[in-house]
Design an enzyme around this catalytic site. Structure first.
Site, short mmCIF file in Angstrom:
data_model
loop_
_atom_site.label_atom_id
_atom_site.label_comp_id
_atom_site.label_asym_id
_atom_site.label_seq_id
_atom_site.Cartn_x
_atom_site.Cartn_y
_atom_site.Cartn_z
N LYS A 1 -2.68 -25.47 57.54
CA LYS A 1 -3.98 -24.91 57.91
C LYS A 1 -4.03 -24.71 59.43
O LYS A 1 -3.19 -25.23 60.16
CB LYS A 1 -5.11 -25.82 57.45
CG LYS A 1 -5.12 -27.19 58.11
CD LYS A 1 -6.28 -28.04 57.62
CE LYS A 1 -6.28 -29.40 58.32
NZ LYS A 1 -7.45 -30.21 57.98
N CYS B 1 -9.35 -22.09 85.28
CA CYS B 1 -10.07 -20.83 85.09
C CYS B 1 -9.77 -20.25 83.71
O CYS B 1 -8.94 -20.79 82.97
CB CYS B 1 -9.69 -19.84 86.18
SG CYS B 1 -9.82 -20.49 87.86
N ARG C 1 -17.61 -36.37 53.66
CA ARG C 1 -17.47 -34.95 53.93
C ARG C 1 -17.49 -34.27 52.57
O ARG C 1 -18.47 -34.40 51.84
CB ARG C 1 -16.17 -34.71 54.73
CG ARG C 1 -16.14 -33.45 55.54
CD ARG C 1 -14.95 -33.41 56.48
NE ARG C 1 -13.66 -33.55 55.79
CZ ARG C 1 -12.49 -33.46 56.40
NH1 ARG C 1 -12.43 -33.24 57.71
NH2 ARG C 1 -11.36 -33.60 55.73
N ASP D 1 -8.11 -17.53 82.88
CA ASP D 1 -6.78 -16.95 82.72
C ASP D 1 -5.72 -17.57 83.60
O ASP D 1 -4.56 -17.15 83.56
CB ASP D 1 -6.84 -15.44 83.05
CG ASP D 1 -7.95 -14.75 82.29
OD1 ASP D 1 -7.95 -14.83 81.06
OD2 ASP D 1 -8.82 -14.13 82.94
N ARG E 1 0.59 -35.70 51.99
CA ARG E 1 0.10 -34.52 52.69
C ARG E 1 0.27 -34.67 54.21
O ARG E 1 -0.70 -34.76 54.95
CB ARG E 1 -1.39 -34.30 52.39
CG ARG E 1 -1.75 -34.11 50.94
CD ARG E 1 -3.20 -33.63 50.81
NE ARG E 1 -4.12 -34.45 51.57
CZ ARG E 1 -4.75 -35.52 51.11
NH1 ARG E 1 -4.55 -35.92 49.86
NH2 ARG E 1 -5.60 -36.20 51.86
N HIS F 1 -9.29 -38.20 50.96
CA HIS F 1 -8.80 -38.12 52.34
C HIS F 1 -9.22 -39.36 53.11
O HIS F 1 -10.39 -39.77 53.05
CB HIS F 1 -9.35 -36.87 53.03
CG HIS F 1 -8.68 -36.56 54.34
ND1 HIS F 1 -7.35 -36.28 54.43
CD2 HIS F 1 -9.17 -36.49 55.61
CE1 HIS F 1 -7.03 -36.05 55.70
NE2 HIS F 1 -8.12 -36.18 56.43
N TYR G 1 -13.29 -22.61 91.16
CA TYR G 1 -14.73 -22.67 90.88
C TYR G 1 -15.29 -24.07 91.14
O TYR G 1 -14.65 -25.07 90.80
CB TYR G 1 -15.01 -22.31 89.42
CG TYR G 1 -14.76 -20.86 89.07
CD1 TYR G 1 -15.56 -19.85 89.59
CD2 TYR G 1 -13.74 -20.52 88.19
CE1 TYR G 1 -15.34 -18.52 89.24
CE2 TYR G 1 -13.50 -19.19 87.84
CZ TYR G 1 -14.31 -18.20 88.37
OH TYR G 1 -14.09 -16.90 88.04
#
Length: 375
Positions: A39, A317, A137, A319, A230, A171, A271
């Site tokens: 997943k 930042c 869950r 990028d 698993r 789980h 920044y």
């Protein structure tokens, strides 16, 4: 990838995936099946490439989170059994059946919806029942006062027409965490799971596959392997602090130096002015940022590998980010910098980010190319 286009990339070693599969499998009881969790794009490693390798080496099952992930595998030529761990709306029952995808059923109401749709289609949907034994869950409630009703609801679900209940699972919440309290909780979850399975057996309801051992349980509770395990993070080389299995991390995240500049003491960087140079500094600008999956939270709290440790400086930042190369005069523009890999442990970065390695692996964004190697 075109050499001139190299900015940042992730190197995925498929031989290490295979090595980890074989190392985990060798530790399992004879006849125990192996489900590879792929997943979230195989935890950032590329679901299709990992699934094809697992299919080639003989894994028994794959697990994904949702229908889109399952269809990507099927449309990419993966033919082995696939289990969806999450919810799929009953309106997609025909898609599940036609693509031979196994669906988790976590409540009687959902079982009835799938059954009704399968009967309408004149087809059969393969399902695995999920029990909520303490994760709070998804799953049939079965703890405490819910036990008898939970068993009854599962039995009714399995008897519905149009459904083939191949498996049942749960789980674990803390199987990967140390301490007596976590061990006690895990063993209580396992005991509840086996109690429900035993109660169902007395009603004539039996399953070909019982599974509950995630990565933590494979390492710490091998007696809980049952019919199938698993492994998720284990498959990708992490989650075995003892080193008993001899796993190999499979991803190396790399970037390049775009620019090198020299600053005097007292210069603000990036920044928010959260870093100010204290000396004459040779600063490198790297072509990776939080849009590539580098969490901003680790700003000023980590180092990367450039033939030596290069402290990260200033706010990360979108990028790009900056590193101090003052003590690494050999590093030049265009050189590779390892964000994490064999020289820079991902666990150190995840600790700086106050998170777990899973999150950093999954966070590597789609714009970062995956380059597959064979060792």
């Amino acid at each position: 990838m075109n050499e001139l286009q190299k900015r940042s990339w992730a190197e995925i070693d498929l031989n290490s995936i295979e090595h980890n599969y074989r190392a985990i499998r060798a530790a399992l009881p004879e006849g125990c099946r192996f489900l590879g969790v792929v997943k979230a794009d195989a935890y950032g490693h590329g679901a299709l490439a990992v699934a094809h390798r697992l299919q080639t080496v003989g894994a028994d099952y794959l697990a994904v989170s949702c229908l889109d992930e399952a269809l990507e595998l099927r449309q990419g030529g993966v033919t082995m059994p696939i289990l969806i761990l999450g919810h799929t709306p009953y309106q997609y029952t025909e898609t599940l059946i036609d693509y031979h995808i196994t669906q988790t059923v976590s409540a009687l109401a959902k079982a009835r919806e799938y059954s009704s749709e399968a009967v309408r289609l004149g087809k059969t949907l393969k399902v695995h029942i999920k029990l909520d034994t303490g994760m709070s869950r998804l799953g049939f409630l079965c703890a405490g006062s819910h036990f008898e009703q939970g068993v009854a609801n599962v039995a009714e679900s399995c008897a519905l027409p149009g459904l083939e209940a191949e498996g049942i699972y749960t789980h674990f919440a803390v199987s990967d965490e140390p301490g007596e309290d976590c061990e006690g909780y895990t063993r209580a979850q396992f005991r509840l799971f086996t109690d429900v399975v035993e109660a169902l057996g007395k009603r004539g309801v039996r399953f070909a596959i019982r599974h509950c051992a995630n990565s933590g349980a494979v390492v710490s509770y091998p007696e809980m392997a049952l019919d199938m395990v698993r492994p998720g993070l284990l498959l990708y080389g992490y989650g075995d602090p003892s080193g008993r299995l001899g796993l190999k991390p499979c991803m190396r995240l790399v970037t390049t130096v775009s620019t090198i500049k020299h600053y005097e003491a007292g210069t603000s960087v990036s920044y928010g002015r959260r870093f100010v140079t204290e000396r004459h500094t040779r600063m490198g600008v790297l072509a990776i940022g939080y849009a590539d999956g580098l969490p901003r939270l680790i700003s000023n709290k980590c180092s990367f590998w450039a033939g030596g440790s290069a402290p990260q400086r200033g706010s990360i930042c979108m990028d790009m980010c900056m590193v101090d190369l003052t003590d690494l005069p050999q590093v030049s523009v265009g050189d590779e910098i390892e964000i994490f890999g064999p020289h820079n442990d991902i666990n150190t970065l995840s600790a700086a980010a106050q998170t777990i390695p899973y999150e950093l692996l999954c966070a590597v964004s789609k714009r970062v190319p995956r380059i597959y190697t064979e060792g």
